[in-house]
Design a protein around this motif. Structure first.
Motif, PDB file in Angstrom:
ATOM      1  N   THR A  82      29.108 -39.151 -39.374  1.00 59.85           N
ATOM      2  CA  THR A  82      28.168 -38.212 -38.772  1.00 59.85           C
ATOM      3  C   THR A  82      27.560 -38.836 -37.536  1.00 59.85           C
ATOM      4  O   THR A  82      27.591 -40.053 -37.355  1.00 59.85           O
ATOM      5  N   PHE A  83      27.015 -38.005 -36.683  1.00 61.32           N
ATOM      6  CA  PHE A  83      26.164 -38.511 -35.626  1.00 61.32           C
ATOM      7  C   PHE A  83      25.134 -37.460 -35.275  1.00 61.32           C
ATOM      8  O   PHE A  83      25.249 -36.303 -35.674  1.00 61.32           O
ATOM      9  N   LEU A  84      24.103 -37.902 -34.571  1.00 61.00           N
ATOM     10  CA  LEU A  84      23.030 -36.998 -34.173  1.00 61.00           C
ATOM     11  C   LEU A  84      23.385 -36.361 -32.850  1.00 61.00           C
ATOM     12  O   LEU A  84      23.910 -37.025 -31.949  1.00 61.00           O
ATOM     13  N   VAL A  85      23.107 -35.089 -32.730  1.00 61.04           N
ATOM     14  CA  VAL A  85      23.393 -34.371 -31.492  1.00 61.04           C
ATOM     15  C   VAL A  85      22.201 -33.477 -31.179  1.00 61.04           C
ATOM     16  O   VAL A  85      21.545 -32.958 -32.086  1.00 61.04           O
ATOM     17  N   ASP A  86      21.927 -33.309 -29.889  1.00 61.52           N
ATOM     18  CA  ASP A  86      20.865 -32.393 -29.476  1.00 61.52           C
ATOM     19  C   ASP A  86      21.244 -30.979 -29.886  1.00 61.52           C
ATOM     20  O   ASP A  86      22.377 -30.546 -29.653  1.00 61.52           O
ATOM     21  N   ILE A  87      20.295 -30.256 -30.455  1.00 63.88           N
ATOM     22  CA  ILE A  87      20.528 -28.866 -30.843  1.00 63.88           C
ATOM     23  C   ILE A  87      21.034 -28.078 -29.636  1.00 63.88           C
ATOM     24  O   ILE A  87      21.988 -27.308 -29.724  1.00 63.88           O
ATOM     25  N   ASP A  88      20.392 -28.328 -28.512  1.00 63.19           N
ATOM     26  CA  ASP A  88      20.734 -27.694 -27.243  1.00 63.19           C
ATOM     27  C   ASP A  88      22.219 -27.862 -26.895  1.00 63.19           C
ATOM     28  O   ASP A  88      22.937 -26.902 -26.622  1.00 63.19           O
ATOM     29  N   LYS A  89      22.690 -29.109 -26.940  1.00 60.96           N
ATOM     30  CA  LYS A  89      24.082 -29.411 -26.563  1.00 60.96           C
ATOM     31  C   LYS A  89      25.075 -28.839 -27.579  1.00 60.96           C
ATOM     32  O   LYS A  89      26.149 -28.371 -27.210  1.00 60.96           O
ATOM     33  N   LEU A  90      24.702 -28.866 -28.860  1.00 59.73           N
ATOM     34  CA  LEU A  90      25.565 -28.298 -29.889  1.00 59.73           C
ATOM     35  C   LEU A  90      25.760 -26.804 -29.648  1.00 59.73           C
ATOM     36  O   LEU A  90      26.879 -26.291 -29.696  1.00 59.73           O
ATOM     37  N   PHE A  91      24.672 -26.093 -29.348  1.00 58.07           N
ATOM     38  CA  PHE A  91      24.761 -24.655 -29.093  1.00 58.07           C
ATOM     39  C   PHE A  91      25.562 -24.370 -27.827  1.00 58.07           C
ATOM     40  O   PHE A  91      26.375 -23.450 -27.808  1.00 58.07           O
ATOM     41  N   ASP A  92      25.346 -25.165 -26.768  1.00 60.47           N
ATOM     42  CA  ASP A  92      26.128 -24.995 -25.537  1.00 60.47           C
ATOM     43  C   ASP A  92      27.617 -25.098 -25.841  1.00 60.47           C
ATOM     44  O   ASP A  92      28.415 -24.276 -25.399  1.00 60.47           O
TER      45      ASP A  92
END
Length: 136
Positions: A93-103
């Motif tokens: 797993t890794f952490l991702v910005d919600i913003d970037k995931l949605f983009d």
């Protein structure tokens, strides 16, 4: 004590909103839940995503879940607790910005959207809902 990354702090608000929505699925509670997610996104909130190695490259791909209708979804977790509730423990797993995931979800045609917390406090965000949270 829940091991919590600082960038995940505040995501419990998303879990509480989803829990309320699960109890009573109304337009008002859906709108509230989307607003809570938008606020976390604007606060640079992150989620945990599951990844798998991409065959033949050094890149990682987001793991997908296929729903009974044949649609492919990415999935993400609001906390390590939510991730651990799964039948099969997630390997990488890794952490991702919600913003970037949605983009990214909006630009990948074969993905229907993002499922938050697929094992427990689940919310399926299709591209329509993602666009409500994150207008272009």
């Amino acid at each position: 004590m829940d091991r919590q990354d600082e960038t995940l702090q505040g995501n419990e608000k998303i879990e509480v909103a989803i829990q309320a929505l699960q109890k009573e699925a109304t337009q008002e509670l859906l709108a509230h839940t989307l607003t809570v997610i938008r606020r976390r996104m604007k606060d640079s909130g992150q989620v945990i995503v599951a990844v798998e190695p991409s065959i033949g490259t050094t890149q990682m791909n987001l793991k997908m879940i296929q729903t009974s209708d044949g649609a492919n979804w990415w999935y993400a977790f609001t906390s390590f607790n939510e991730e651990m509730k799964g039948a099969d423990s997630v390997k990488s797993t890794f952490l991702v910005d919600i913003d970037k995931l949605f983009d990214a979800a909006l630009t990948v045609p074969e993905i229907k959207g993002v499922i938050l917390n697929p094992w427990n406090r689940t919310l399926m965000l299709d591209k329509g809902l993602i666009r409500i949270i994150k207008p272009e």
